[in-house]
Design a protein around this motif. Sequence first.
Motif, PDB file in Angstrom:
ATOM      1  N   ASN A   1       0.846  -1.195   0.000  1.00  0.00           N
ATOM      2  CA  ASN A   1       0.000   0.000   0.000  1.00  0.00           C
ATOM      3  C   ASN A   1       0.883   1.247   0.000  1.00  0.00           C
ATOM      4  OD1 ASN A   1      -1.890   2.041   0.580  1.00  0.00           O
ATOM      5  ND2 ASN A   1      -3.094   0.674   1.877  1.00  0.00           N
ATOM      6  N   ASN A   2       0.715   2.091  -1.005  1.00  0.00           N
ATOM      7  CA  ASN A   2       1.529   3.302  -1.124  1.00  0.00           C
ATOM      8  C   ASN A   2       0.984   4.478  -0.330  1.00  0.00           C
ATOM      9  OD1 ASN A   2       3.447   2.188  -2.949  1.00  0.00           O
ATOM     10  ND2 ASN A   2       1.998   2.456  -4.635  1.00  0.00           N
ATOM     11  N   GLY A   3      -0.228   4.348   0.194  1.00  0.00           N
ATOM     12  CA  GLY A   3      -0.803   5.442   0.976  1.00  0.00           C
ATOM     13  C   GLY A   3      -1.337   6.580   0.137  1.00  0.00           C
ATOM     14  N   ASP A   4      -1.483   6.356  -1.164  1.00  0.00           N
ATOM     15  CA  ASP A   4      -2.016   7.403  -2.040  1.00  0.00           C
ATOM     16  C   ASP A   4      -3.152   6.874  -2.915  1.00  0.00           C
ATOM     17  OD1 ASP A   4      -0.717   5.740  -3.796  1.00  0.00           O
ATOM     18  OD2 ASP A   4       0.638   7.260  -4.610  1.00  0.00           O
ATOM     19  N   GLY A   5      -3.692   5.724  -2.537  1.00  0.00           N
ATOM     20  CA  GLY A   5      -4.767   5.122  -3.324  1.00  0.00           C
ATOM     21  C   GLY A   5      -4.305   4.066  -4.292  1.00  0.00           C
ATOM     22  N   SER A   6      -2.996   3.792  -4.307  1.00  0.00           N
ATOM     23  CA  SER A   6      -2.461   2.786  -5.227  1.00  0.00           C
ATOM     24  C   SER A   6      -1.583   1.795  -4.475  1.00  0.00           C
ATOM     25  CB  SER A   6      -1.643   3.461  -6.333  1.00  0.00           C
ATOM     26  OG  SER A   6      -0.448   4.008  -5.807  1.00  0.00           O
TER      27      SER A   6
ATOM     28  N   PHE B   1     -11.861  -7.926   5.084  1.00  0.00           N
ATOM     29  CA  PHE B   1     -12.393  -6.600   5.393  1.00  0.00           C
ATOM     30  C   PHE B   1     -11.297  -5.777   6.062  1.00  0.00           C
ATOM     31  CE2 PHE B   1     -16.156  -9.055   4.890  1.00  0.00           C
ATOM     32  CZ  PHE B   1     -17.273  -8.227   4.835  1.00  0.00           C
ATOM     33  N   GLY B   2     -11.122  -4.526   5.651  1.00  0.00           N
ATOM     34  CA  GLY B   2     -10.146  -3.674   6.320  1.00  0.00           C
ATOM     35  C   GLY B   2     -10.208  -2.248   5.800  1.00  0.00           C
ATOM     36  N   ASP B   3      -9.757  -1.316   6.623  1.00  0.00           N
ATOM     37  CA  ASP B   3      -9.772   0.104   6.259  1.00  0.00           C
ATOM     38  C   ASP B   3      -8.525   0.423   5.447  1.00  0.00           C
ATOM     39  OD1 ASP B   3     -10.144   2.809   6.034  1.00  0.00           O
ATOM     40  OD2 ASP B   3      -9.948   3.248   8.169  1.00  0.00           O
ATOM     41  N   ILE B   4      -8.571   0.113   4.171  1.00  0.00           N
ATOM     42  CA  ILE B   4      -7.409   0.258   3.297  1.00  0.00           C
ATOM     43  C   ILE B   4      -7.019   1.717   3.100  1.00  0.00           C
ATOM     44  CG2 ILE B   4      -6.731   0.054   0.864  1.00  0.00           C
ATOM     45  CD1 ILE B   4      -7.793  -2.725   0.849  1.00  0.00           C
ATOM     46  N   ASP B   5      -8.005   2.616   3.004  1.00  0.00           N
ATOM     47  CA  ASP B   5      -7.715   4.019   2.721  1.00  0.00           C
ATOM     48  C   ASP B   5      -7.705   4.893   3.971  1.00  0.00           C
ATOM     49  OD1 ASP B   5     -10.406   3.778   3.133  1.00  0.00           O
ATOM     50  OD2 ASP B   5     -11.018   4.516   1.167  1.00  0.00           O
ATOM     51  N   ARG B   6      -7.756   4.287   5.127  1.00  0.00           N
ATOM     52  CA  ARG B   6      -7.625   4.963   6.419  1.00  0.00           C
ATOM     53  C   ARG B   6      -8.596   6.129   6.584  1.00  0.00           C
ATOM     54  NH1 ARG B   6      -6.028   1.055   9.366  1.00  0.00           N
ATOM     55  NH2 ARG B   6      -3.828   0.460   9.247  1.00  0.00           N
ATOM     56  N   ASP B   7      -9.844   5.904   6.120  1.00  0.00           N
ATOM     57  CA  ASP B   7     -10.853   6.948   6.256  1.00  0.00           C
ATOM     58  C   ASP B   7     -11.913   6.602   7.292  1.00  0.00           C
ATOM     59  OD1 ASP B   7     -12.144   4.931   4.911  1.00  0.00           O
ATOM     60  OD2 ASP B   7     -12.985   6.214   3.342  1.00  0.00           O
ATOM     61  N   GLY B   8     -11.670   5.519   8.051  1.00  0.00           N
ATOM     62  CA  GLY B   8     -12.576   5.210   9.157  1.00  0.00           C
ATOM     63  C   GLY B   8     -13.670   4.225   8.843  1.00  0.00           C
ATOM     64  N   ASP B   9     -13.585   3.512   7.736  1.00  0.00           N
ATOM     65  CA  ASP B   9     -14.560   2.459   7.443  1.00  0.00           C
ATOM     66  C   ASP B   9     -13.865   1.321   6.715  1.00  0.00           C
ATOM     67  OD1 ASP B   9     -14.456   3.267   4.649  1.00  0.00           O
ATOM     68  OD2 ASP B   9     -15.808   4.889   5.174  1.00  0.00           O
ATOM     69  N   GLN B  10     -14.507   0.171   6.687  1.00  0.00           N
ATOM     70  CA  GLN B  10     -13.889  -1.029   6.132  1.00  0.00           C
ATOM     71  C   GLN B  10     -14.235  -1.216   4.652  1.00  0.00           C
ATOM     72  OE1 GLN B  10     -15.341  -3.881   9.182  1.00  0.00           O
ATOM     73  NE2 GLN B  10     -13.182  -4.354   9.502  1.00  0.00           N
ATOM     74  N   ASP B  11     -13.201  -1.404   3.865  1.00  0.00           N
ATOM     75  CA  ASP B  11     -13.339  -1.792   2.468  1.00  0.00           C
ATOM     76  C   ASP B  11     -13.247  -3.320   2.388  1.00  0.00           C
ATOM     77  OD1 ASP B  11     -13.070   1.109   1.613  1.00  0.00           O
ATOM     78  OD2 ASP B  11     -11.120   0.782   2.559  1.00  0.00           O
ATOM     79  N   ILE B  12     -13.530  -3.873   1.221  1.00  0.00           N
ATOM     80  CA  ILE B  12     -13.568  -5.330   1.079  1.00  0.00           C
ATOM     81  C   ILE B  12     -12.756  -5.751  -0.142  1.00  0.00           C
ATOM     82  CG2 ILE B  12     -15.033  -7.357   0.754  1.00  0.00           C
ATOM     83  CD1 ILE B  12     -17.327  -5.738   2.000  1.00  0.00           C
ATOM     84  N   TYR B  13     -11.854  -6.693   0.078  1.00  0.00           N
ATOM     85  CA  TYR B  13     -11.096  -7.285  -1.034  1.00  0.00           C
ATOM     86  C   TYR B  13     -11.566  -8.720  -1.214  1.00  0.00           C
ATOM     87  CZ  TYR B  13      -7.180  -8.348  -4.148  1.00  0.00           C
ATOM     88  OH  TYR B  13      -6.415  -8.694  -5.234  1.00  0.00           O
TER      89      TYR B  13
ATOM     90  N   SER C   1      -7.877   8.781  -0.811  1.00  0.00           N
ATOM     91  CA  SER C   1      -8.911   8.180  -1.651  1.00  0.00           C
ATOM     92  C   SER C   1      -8.299   7.104  -2.525  1.00  0.00           C
ATOM     93  CB  SER C   1      -9.568   9.245  -2.542  1.00  0.00           C
ATOM     94  OG  SER C   1     -10.229  10.217  -1.759  1.00  0.00           O
ATOM     95  N   LEU C   2      -8.957   5.958  -2.588  1.00  0.00           N
ATOM     96  CA  LEU C   2      -8.533   4.933  -3.527  1.00  0.00           C
ATOM     97  C   LEU C   2      -8.756   5.446  -4.944  1.00  0.00           C
ATOM     98  CD1 LEU C   2     -10.030   1.820  -1.752  1.00  0.00           C
ATOM     99  CD2 LEU C   2      -7.614   2.317  -2.059  1.00  0.00           C
ATOM    100  N   LYS C   3      -7.822   5.153  -5.821  1.00  0.00           N
ATOM    101  CA  LYS C   3      -7.915   5.662  -7.185  1.00  0.00           C
ATOM    102  C   LYS C   3      -9.142   5.098  -7.888  1.00  0.00           C
ATOM    103  CE  LYS C   3      -2.974   6.551  -7.789  1.00  0.00           C
ATOM    104  NZ  LYS C   3      -3.142   8.008  -7.728  1.00  0.00           N
ATOM    105  N   THR C   4      -9.839   5.957  -8.594  1.00  0.00           N
ATOM    106  CA  THR C   4     -11.057   5.556  -9.290  1.00  0.00           C
ATOM    107  C   THR C   4     -10.965   5.767 -10.792  1.00  0.00           C
ATOM    108  OG1 THR C   4     -12.010   7.749  -8.872  1.00  0.00           O
ATOM    109  CG2 THR C   4     -12.516   6.008  -7.293  1.00  0.00           C
TER     110      THR C   4
END
Length: 739
Positions: free
Chosen positions: A262-267, A589-601, A735-738
């Motif tokens: 994780n690069n910490g910039d969405g990528s 499940f985990g907060d990949i983008d550190r915004d306070g909620d869980q994303d899902i892989y 933000s995760l890159k979109t």
Amino acid sequence: MRLFVFLSILCCCFACSSDTTSNTNTKFDNEHQNAINRLDSIISSANPDLIYCMNSERAKKLEEKIQNTSGKKFKLRVRLAHEYLKAGKTQKAIQLLENIKTAIEQQLPDNPINKNTKQVYDLLAVAYMRSAEEENCLKHHVPESCIFPFEKAAIHGNKKGSQQAIKIYDQLLNKFPNDAQSEWLLNIAHLTTGGNPPNTIIQQAKQSLNAFPKFNEVATYANVHERGLSGGVCMEDFNNDGLLDIICSSYGLRDPLRFYINNGDGSFDEISKSAGIEQITGGLNIIHADYNNDGYEDVFVLRGAWFGQGGLHPNSLLKNNRDLTFSDVTESSGLLDFHPSQTASWADINNDGWLDLFIGNETSDDNFEHPSKLMLNNKDGSFTNISKSAGVEVFTYAKSCTWGDINNDGLPELFISNLNGENYLFLNQSDLSTNKIKFRNIALQAGTLQPKFSFPSWFWDYNNDGWLDLFVSGYDLRKLKLVAFEELSALEGKAIQSTLPALFLNQKNVSFKNVAESTGLNHPLFTMGSNYGDINNDGFQDFYAGTGAPDFRSIVPNRMYLNNEGSDFTDITYSGGFGHIQKGHGVAFGDIDRDGDQDIYAVMGGAFEADVFFNALFQNPGEEHFKDHKWLNLKLSGTTANRSAIGARIKVTVEDKNGAKRAIYTHVSTGGSFGSSPLEQHIGLGAAKRILNCEIIWPDKANSTELFDSLELNQSYHIKQGAKEAVKRSYTSFSLKTK
């Protein structure tokens, strides 16, 4: 048994004697290279008749058999067409089936479609659907591909495959009007072309009555869209930089492990080769934990599942070298053996501060016994098999194993799901004063023998009463070729023939009650990978179930269930953007983008060589939609307890705006039994006004208890056992890159 010993010795000897010059990486020692050579030796000698994903090899053997067979070849030609399809030779499969279909129609002009020829039309229709997927969803993949209900971007640009499938399904349904499987697939084919499904029930499902904010799929943009077969995932901060990374597997024999930083910039950056794990191939499932208490999470890879005699493959223990590399230490750790398996689980069974490992192996009717194993940590990097003396050496077709303290006595119990048989629940009766480790199977009196056809499982406190409950999903072997049939039957309210999932409510007396039906979990779930988390931060755990039946006609959505304050569950699959119709496996499940909620892989892909797909990353839109719900993130580090703090029990007491108090419970684990979530605990707090306190019961011999009363809402903390204060972990969300 003699053959097993011989193969073990043979593989070990090959590893020691082979020339390693061509593959040697100077960063890694001989044991690591020997492990690579061992895998290569097994792969090179694999028998295609026993390995489901070696379809190209099987197709070649069938071609030779047909050439050398005189007389009628109808069944062989149909088998060959099916093997072509599994191998990814889709156009060859279609051409062969069209030729067979033409011959049938010439011989039976008045009644070409009957019970004896139906399989040809079935197979041809699904071959056209697969060609449509290959052309549109793989070759021209977009994030929306294969997610039901299909958005504009997911509609097939090249409609030929689906249109051909529609013609054949219309013919089949004209002859067999009660064929629910063909009806479901006909409707899916219509939807991929942008048309409306003929079935009004599916139209209603498409409109989605259970509104929920949509999770966008962003794996492609974040560079974690690995394309492969079924496999596992570990989501964890593997380099301790505060960001969650991803390691995933694909079970093809030569499929590499993939490591994404994780690069910490969405990528993410893919560093598998430099990490030393690209040649650690295969693995249907992977799990992680800090087995050597050095503060860095290690990874365990499981292999050989479903292959019977062909599954005498070694698992791999990969030690985290703390420098973004891993070393295979399977042999020196004492974990090297050769059994078919895809399930294992870590726990400190005697609370000595070191994690032990249970490995569930598969014993079937192949005349080979593969005992499951409980491996005790020797505290020096090695393990000892204590299965027999501990009373947990079982010979079963283990598809899941999971640990949880069901009676709150501080010792973890073990649940094992047995495919096509009774399940096991082992009560931990160990005497810590004498270090005598003992378990007793209480599944009968506890009420957890069923479901008979079970697969993934986990312990969780779904209703927040302070007692661990148990979820066990179904995987009915009898219906694996009728998954779509069961899907439509369920939507139409018709009788379900397949095994349903079980939700066992803890009765607080070492017994459970199955409440699946009363809580809304009465949909057939042919689940492999699955896991749980709190996607809306309300303090109640939700779960995502990945459908994994191998048959190409198993085109049904993976499903997401929202926990309604511990009373029941709502299916939010369609409105939430979770209805991926490709085969679902490892989930984290985990907060990949550190915004306070869980994303899902989610790892996507099937069992056959050609049934590949891109993994998915579902981004949580919570900052916008669930902002009134608070959260707390805790990373625990044991001292007298194991460093990963696996088994620690957490109770967070909060106060709402009206002054009412509420307790929220969780325990430290990686979650489900097929997919490995971060060991940091992301805890939803609902509409809390403040945190009153947080109680942690550590899994050590004293069941040490600590209370923290100064934690803040929407904050992350590191808590080291014995420290007086929780230390804030400051993160910058991104933000995760979109695009």
